[in-house]
Design a protein around this motif. Structure first.
Motif, PDB file in Angstrom:
ATOM      1  N   ASN A 119      13.246  -9.347   2.607  1.00  0.00           N
ATOM      2  CA  ASN A 119      14.390  -8.598   3.127  1.00  0.00           C
ATOM      3  C   ASN A 119      14.644  -7.326   2.324  1.00  0.00           C
ATOM      4  O   ASN A 119      14.867  -6.251   2.886  1.00  0.00           O
ATOM      5  CB  ASN A 119      15.631  -9.491   3.130  1.00  0.00           C
ATOM      6  N   GLN A 138       8.584 -13.212  10.896  1.00  0.00           N
ATOM      7  CA  GLN A 138       9.162 -14.554  10.975  1.00  0.00           C
ATOM      8  C   GLN A 138       8.637 -15.384   9.801  1.00  0.00           C
ATOM      9  O   GLN A 138       7.439 -15.344   9.499  1.00  0.00           O
ATOM     10  CB  GLN A 138       8.787 -15.222  12.303  1.00  0.00           C
ATOM     11  N   VAL A 139       9.545 -16.086   9.142  1.00  0.00           N
ATOM     12  CA  VAL A 139       9.158 -16.938   8.004  1.00  0.00           C
ATOM     13  C   VAL A 139       9.417 -18.383   8.414  1.00  0.00           C
ATOM     14  O   VAL A 139      10.522 -18.731   8.826  1.00  0.00           O
ATOM     15  CB  VAL A 139       9.980 -16.587   6.736  1.00  0.00           C
ATOM     16  N   ASP A 188      13.525 -16.343  -4.266  1.00  0.00           N
ATOM     17  CA  ASP A 188      13.653 -16.593  -2.829  1.00  0.00           C
ATOM     18  C   ASP A 188      12.727 -15.642  -2.060  1.00  0.00           C
ATOM     19  O   ASP A 188      12.916 -14.429  -2.081  1.00  0.00           O
ATOM     20  CB  ASP A 188      15.121 -16.375  -2.437  1.00  0.00           C
ATOM     21  N   ILE A 225       4.316 -16.377   6.674  1.00  0.00           N
ATOM     22  CA  ILE A 225       5.013 -15.121   6.955  1.00  0.00           C
ATOM     23  C   ILE A 225       4.205 -14.445   8.054  1.00  0.00           C
ATOM     24  O   ILE A 225       3.064 -14.017   7.829  1.00  0.00           O
ATOM     25  CB  ILE A 225       5.089 -14.224   5.701  1.00  0.00           C
ATOM     26  N   LEU A 251      13.802  -9.502  11.103  1.00  0.00           N
ATOM     27  CA  LEU A 251      13.372 -10.565  10.193  1.00  0.00           C
ATOM     28  C   LEU A 251      14.113 -11.840  10.564  1.00  0.00           C
ATOM     29  O   LEU A 251      15.335 -11.857  10.673  1.00  0.00           O
ATOM     30  CB  LEU A 251      13.687 -10.183   8.738  1.00  0.00           C
ATOM     31  N   SER A 254      14.242 -16.024   9.579  1.00  0.00           N
ATOM     32  CA  SER A 254      13.792 -17.103   8.691  1.00  0.00           C
ATOM     33  C   SER A 254      14.147 -18.459   9.291  1.00  0.00           C
ATOM     34  O   SER A 254      15.287 -18.690   9.669  1.00  0.00           O
ATOM     35  CB  SER A 254      14.440 -16.979   7.316  1.00  0.00           C
ATOM     36  N   VAL A 275      12.368 -15.115   1.135  1.00  0.00           N
ATOM     37  CA  VAL A 275      13.025 -14.381   2.234  1.00  0.00           C
ATOM     38  C   VAL A 275      13.796 -13.187   1.668  1.00  0.00           C
ATOM     39  O   VAL A 275      13.786 -12.091   2.238  1.00  0.00           O
ATOM     40  CB  VAL A 275      13.945 -15.307   3.060  1.00  0.00           C
ATOM     41  N   LYS A 276      14.419 -13.394   0.508  1.00  0.00           N
ATOM     42  CA  LYS A 276      15.143 -12.294  -0.154  1.00  0.00           C
ATOM     43  C   LYS A 276      14.170 -11.181  -0.555  1.00  0.00           C
ATOM     44  O   LYS A 276      14.456  -9.992  -0.379  1.00  0.00           O
ATOM     45  CB  LYS A 276      15.876 -12.839  -1.387  1.00  0.00           C
TER      46      LYS A 276
END
Length: 192
Positions: free
Chosen positions: A49, A108-109, A43, A118, A67, A69, A45-46
């Motif tokens: 993060n 921002q994703v 992932d 990204i 952050l 998403s 985003v993970k």
């Protein structure tokens, strides 16, 4: 040791040692991965993060980091976590430098067509339009010390290893900069 023996300023030798250690770490990272970096279905985003959690305690506490998403859960971006960590860390540190340790850093994703973007936005000093393409060239640096390798390696990692793009999306002097990383969405978008 040779430089110290000929009475070169100790601050210079100390900084050179730091640069060499940093280059050794970077080289080590590349050699461990080998010529074909292993991309994994993790992932994205993970990954970002976790990296931000690591950075938050190491960067200026006067920088607010956010952050957001906008991705749906089934969007997959194959990437190498270790290399992506290095990219995000490098870009965030550059942003914090541009803000002189005070300001807002937002990530921002989002998805657009076949890419996940990204966007890393800072409220820093901005980049003059004539320099916006050059910042990713090896040797380009606004700092008084260092080799200017950071963003050149970022570009190499994104373009060569991840088949993506990295560029200045927008920047205004004294208002801030947005750097965009674009990564191709994996063909297998939904997991079984």
């Amino acid at each position: 040791a040779h430089l110290e023996s000929i009475n070169v300023d100790s601050m210079i030798t100390r900084e050179m040692k730091k640069d060499l250690q940093r280059l050794e770490r970077i080289t080590d990272r590349f050699s461990k991965i080998g010529s074909e970096s292993k991309l994994e279905d993790v992932d994205i985003v993970k990954t970002i993060n976790q990296n931000l959690e690591y950075l938050k305690v190491r960067l200026s506490n006067k920088v607010e980091i956010t952050l957001e998403s906008l991705l749906e859960k089934n969007i997959r971006v194959y990437h190498n976590q270790s290399l992506m960590d290095w990219v995000i860390e490098n870009l965030c540190k550059n942003s914090v430098d541009a803000m002189q340790g005070v300001g807002l850093l937002s990530i921002q994703v989002l998805k657009e067509k076949k890419f996940v973007h990204i966007d890393i936005t800072d409220s820093g000093k901005g980049i003059p339009s004539k320099n916006q393409k050059a910042i990713f060239d090896p040797g380009y640096s606004t700092k008084k010390r260092g080799w200017g390798l950071g963003l050149a390696l970022v570009k190499r990692i994104i373009c060569e290893h991840h088949k993506g793009k990295v560029f200045v999306l927008k920047s205004k002097v004294d208002q801030g900069t947005t750097i965009r990383i674009s990564l191709p969405i994996s063909h297998q978008e939904t997991l079984a």
